[in-house]
Design an enzyme around this catalytic site. Structure first.
Site, short mmCIF file in Angstrom:
data_model
loop_
_atom_site.label_atom_id
_atom_site.label_comp_id
_atom_site.label_asym_id
_atom_site.label_seq_id
_atom_site.Cartn_x
_atom_site.Cartn_y
_atom_site.Cartn_z
N ASP A 126 -91.52 -3.02 0.77
CA ASP A 126 -91.00 -2.53 -0.51
C ASP A 126 -89.91 -1.51 -0.20
O ASP A 126 -88.76 -1.87 0.02
CB ASP A 126 -92.18 -1.93 -1.29
CG ASP A 126 -91.89 -1.73 -2.75
OD1 ASP A 126 -90.74 -1.43 -3.08
OD2 ASP A 126 -92.81 -1.85 -3.58
N PHE A 175 -93.38 -5.79 -9.65
CA PHE A 175 -94.71 -5.61 -9.08
C PHE A 175 -95.40 -6.97 -9.01
O PHE A 175 -95.47 -7.69 -10.00
CB PHE A 175 -95.54 -4.65 -9.95
CG PHE A 175 -96.85 -4.30 -9.32
CD1 PHE A 175 -96.91 -3.32 -8.35
CD2 PHE A 175 -98.01 -4.98 -9.67
CE1 PHE A 175 -98.12 -3.00 -7.74
CE2 PHE A 175 -99.22 -4.67 -9.06
CZ PHE A 175 -99.28 -3.68 -8.10
N ASP A 182 -102.72 -6.52 -4.14
CA ASP A 182 -103.64 -6.15 -5.22
C ASP A 182 -102.98 -5.31 -6.30
O ASP A 182 -101.91 -4.73 -6.10
CB ASP A 182 -104.80 -5.32 -4.66
CG ASP A 182 -104.35 -3.90 -4.29
OD1 ASP A 182 -103.36 -3.76 -3.55
OD2 ASP A 182 -104.99 -2.94 -4.75
N ARG A 188 -106.37 -10.04 -4.93
CA ARG A 188 -105.97 -10.34 -3.55
C ARG A 188 -106.27 -11.78 -3.17
O ARG A 188 -105.60 -12.35 -2.31
CB ARG A 188 -106.70 -9.40 -2.56
CG ARG A 188 -106.27 -7.94 -2.63
CD ARG A 188 -106.84 -7.20 -1.41
NE ARG A 188 -106.87 -5.76 -1.58
CZ ARG A 188 -105.88 -4.93 -1.24
NH1 ARG A 188 -104.76 -5.41 -0.76
NH2 ARG A 188 -106.01 -3.62 -1.40
#
Ligand code: PRP
Length: 205
Positions: A126, A175, A182, A188
């Site tokens: 990220d 996101f 998660d 997950r």
């Protein structure tokens, strides 16, 4: 063959079968960004490149928990040379210090890596701060080589220059959950990567 066994096609569980096991999650999904088939195809390509690049050498895969456990397992199955495995677990010190890129090592490697060929395996990059810290930390242990394999990278979000040798997908700055990633420790086990519907963020605990 039992009914359950018959529903498993080839070596991979059918997506519809898994979805029916996590119906609660399905309702929270807004959009599938990367399908299970696309992920598996990409990991096949990455595994092939890694097999060729490291042929005749020893290779240690280092997974960064928790998110990378899925990538690690499926990528490794596509690597056709001898492999060893180790894992690290890290956590940021909190939102204030995350910007400094300092992370806390919750679980360190079991063994030293001096003189080893190390491939760090990540699910997602990220800001890149976690990886930047980890690479500096691991480099100080004098591996013979140190490279990165990451399934996804949000390049728009990257705050430090990083050299990613094996990158699966470049994704937008949204996101995402699934395939190891998660929200509040859920989602997950989805076999694909997806965005969440806004109301899913309200469900916690
Ligand atoms: C994710 C991912 C990377 C990190 C990337 O882990 O697995 O380690 O964030 O973020 P960065 O590039 O901005 O540093 P996370 O902190 O969500 O922990 P988890 O893998 O245990 O879910």
């Amino acid at each position: 063959m039992s009914g359950a066994a018959a529903s498993i096609k080839g070596s991979r569980m059918d997506v519809a079968t898994l979805a029916s096991h996590v119906a609660e999650y399905e309702r929270d999904i807004e959009r599938i960004l990367i399908s299970a088939d696309e992920i598996q195809a990409k990991l096949g390509e990455m595994g092939e490149r890694i097999s060729q690049d490291y042929a005749g050498t020893d290779l240690l895969l280092v997974g960064v928990l928790k998110g990378a456990f899925m990538v690690m397992a499926d990528l490794a199955r596509n690597v056709r040379i001898p492999l060893e495995f180790d894992f690290m677990a890290v956590s940021s010190y909190g939102s204030a210090t995350r910007t400094s890129g300092v992370v806390r090592i919750l679980k360190d490697l079991d063994h030293g890596i001096e003189g080893r060929n190390v491939l760090l395996v990540e699910d997602i990059i990220d800001s890149g701060l976690t990886l930047n810290y980890l690479l500096k930390n691991l480099r100080s242990r004098r591996p013979k080589s140190l490279e990165v394999a990451a399934l996804m990278q949000k390049t728009e979000m990257q705050r430090v220059p990083l050299d990613i040798k094996y990158r699966g997908f470049e994704i937008p700055a949204e996101f995402v959950v699934g395939y190891g990633l998660d929200f509040d420790e859920r989602y997950r086990n989805l076999p694909y990567v997806a965005t969440l519907r806004p109301d899913a963020y309200a469900k916690t605990g």
